[in-house]
Scaffold this motif. Structure first.
Motif, short mmCIF file in Angstrom:
data_model
loop_
_atom_site.label_atom_id
_atom_site.label_comp_id
_atom_site.label_asym_id
_atom_site.label_seq_id
_atom_site.Cartn_x
_atom_site.Cartn_y
_atom_site.Cartn_z
N PHE A 38 49.90 -39.54 -11.64
CA PHE A 38 51.26 -40.05 -11.75
C PHE A 38 51.99 -40.02 -10.42
N ASP A 39 51.80 -38.95 -9.65
CA ASP A 39 52.47 -38.80 -8.37
C ASP A 39 51.45 -38.32 -7.33
N PRO A 54 49.19 -44.37 -8.06
CA PRO A 54 49.19 -43.86 -9.43
C PRO A 54 48.39 -44.80 -10.34
N LYS A 56 44.87 -44.74 -13.60
CA LYS A 56 43.87 -44.03 -14.41
C LYS A 56 42.53 -44.21 -13.71
#
Length: 62
Positions: A38-39, A54, A56
Motif C-alpha cells: 500500500f505504501d 503500490p 498486488k
C-alpha cells in the motif's frame, strides 16, 4: 471470476492480458505467494523486494 496471472518481469498480479505496471504481455498463470503493498516508501518488505509502486505482487513466478 477471472483467472489471475503474474507478470514475469515485475511480478504484478493482474486479470488482464497486459501488465498494468510495466506493460509486458509475458504473464504466467503459474505463481505463488501474495504481497500487498500500500505504501512502498514506508514498507521494509517493499524496499527489500525493490518495489516502488503500490499493487498486488506474487512472491514467485514460474
Amino acid at each position: 471470476m477471472a483467472k489471475e496471472k503474474a507478470c514475469r518481469r515485475c511480478k504484478v498480479i493482474t486479470t488482464g492480458k497486459v501488465c498494468p505496471n510495466c506493460k509486458s504481455t509475458d504473464l504466467s498463470p503459474d505463481w505463488s505467494g501474495i504481497i500487498l503493498v500500500f505504501d512502498p516508501a514506508k514498507s521494509q518488505v517493499a524496499r527489500t523486494l525493490d518495489i516502488t509502486t503500490p499493487n498486488k505482487y506474487a512472491l514467485k513466478v514460474s
